[in-house]
Design a protein around this motif. Sequence first.
Motif, mmCIF file in Angstrom:
data_model
loop_
_atom_site.group_PDB
_atom_site.id
_atom_site.type_symbol
_atom_site.label_atom_id
_atom_site.label_comp_id
_atom_site.label_asym_id
_atom_site.label_seq_id
_atom_site.Cartn_x
_atom_site.Cartn_y
_atom_site.Cartn_z
ATOM 1 N N GLU A 186 -12.510 -6.190 -4.047
ATOM 2 C CA GLU A 186 -11.900 -5.530 -2.885
ATOM 3 C C GLU A 186 -10.463 -6.008 -2.760
ATOM 4 O O GLU A 186 -10.188 -7.202 -2.836
ATOM 5 N N ILE A 187 -9.598 -5.038 -2.576
ATOM 6 C CA ILE A 187 -8.169 -5.349 -2.462
ATOM 7 C C ILE A 187 -7.638 -4.781 -1.154
ATOM 8 O O ILE A 187 -7.927 -3.627 -0.806
ATOM 9 N N ALA A 188 -6.892 -5.603 -0.429
ATOM 10 C CA ALA A 188 -6.140 -5.111 0.736
ATOM 11 C C ALA A 188 -4.676 -5.422 0.466
ATOM 12 O O ALA A 188 -4.358 -6.523 0.006
ATOM 13 N N TRP A 189 -3.819 -4.458 0.714
ATOM 14 C CA TRP A 189 -2.397 -4.744 0.484
ATOM 15 C C TRP A 189 -1.516 -4.010 1.493
ATOM 16 O O TRP A 189 -1.883 -2.954 1.993
ATOM 17 N N HIS A 190 -0.381 -4.632 1.734
ATOM 18 C CA HIS A 190 0.582 -4.028 2.647
ATOM 19 C C HIS A 190 1.975 -4.545 2.299
ATOM 20 O O HIS A 190 2.155 -5.731 2.036
ATOM 21 N N VAL A 191 2.922 -3.643 2.285
ATOM 22 C CA VAL A 191 4.316 -4.015 2.005
ATOM 23 C C VAL A 191 5.194 -3.467 3.123
ATOM 24 O O VAL A 191 5.054 -2.294 3.510
ATOM 25 N N ASP A 192 6.037 -4.291 3.687
ATOM 26 C CA ASP A 192 7.087 -3.788 4.569
ATOM 27 C C ASP A 192 8.412 -4.437 4.170
ATOM 28 O O ASP A 192 8.482 -5.078 3.113
ATOM 29 N N ILE A 232 -1.101 -9.341 -0.069
ATOM 30 C CA ILE A 232 -2.183 -8.873 -0.942
ATOM 31 C C ILE A 232 -3.389 -9.783 -0.733
ATOM 32 O O ILE A 232 -3.258 -11.012 -0.766
ATOM 33 N N ARG A 233 -4.552 -9.161 -0.494
ATOM 34 C CA ARG A 233 -5.813 -9.935 -0.458
ATOM 35 C C ARG A 233 -6.720 -9.406 -1.572
ATOM 36 O O ARG A 233 -6.873 -8.197 -1.722
#
Lengths: 149, 119
Positions: free
Chosen positions: A78-84, A90-91
């Motif tokens: 399982e991947i969680a990601w966010h870029v701002d 990234i998890r």
Amino acid sequence: MGNPQHESTGVSDPPNAVVVSISHERTAIEQICQSIESAMSRHGHGEAARFATRLAWEEAISNAIHHGNKNRADGRIEIAWHVDATRIFIRITDEGAGFDPTAIIDPTLDENLECPSGRGLLLMRAYMTRVEIPEPGNTVRLVLEKPQP
Amino acid sequence: MTAPESRLRIRKQDQVTIVEFVDRNILDEGNIAQIGEEIGAIVNEDPSPKLLISFANVDHLSSAALGALITINSKIKGKDGQLRLADINDQIIEVFRITRLDRLFQIQPTAREALASFA
């Protein structure tokens, strides 16, 4: 009470993070990495940040597949990601029992230099602003913050 | 069954086998295993191998690739051979420094300098 040998300061998934579950297929891994790199470009993160993120991503994915999921053909990650504009989050969570990050030998010691494995976590820590491995140790959270001007 | 396409460009100059990578990214573990096997075969065939690995085309590598290089280095040392690494860009040379593998490998700035450094 938390195990002090694990590392967590409570960074959780951002509310607008993309969360996906993938197999070990290289194509799926590459697609997500390219999405992260595209988002980094859109938000003005430079070449050094992209190199750092790519390296940490590969090490975390490799650990999840080999050490976490033991190379099982039906293993999922399982991947969680966010870029701002200020940071990359990234998890990566595998299906394994987890590991104790303090039990890993120091690969930079002279006596360990010829050991062919065990450098993934070292590289993640070197290139990311924060690396967290909360209990039970089957998740790694990577954070790269953009340096302040 | 056909053999997989080589991930390497290999040539020989002055008793030295020069290896370059086809891929810009040495990240895929299947490819890394294949590279390890191909270079391992070169080392096995030569009683006293002199090997130069050029990273001229390489943008990214992982710790698994470093592991393959360490295994190759051990094989070459076991045969009293010589290994040189060269043409490593600034970002990747930093990976060698962080892991302190710049102490394990003999790294030269260019392939030309690496060729001149063989005994």
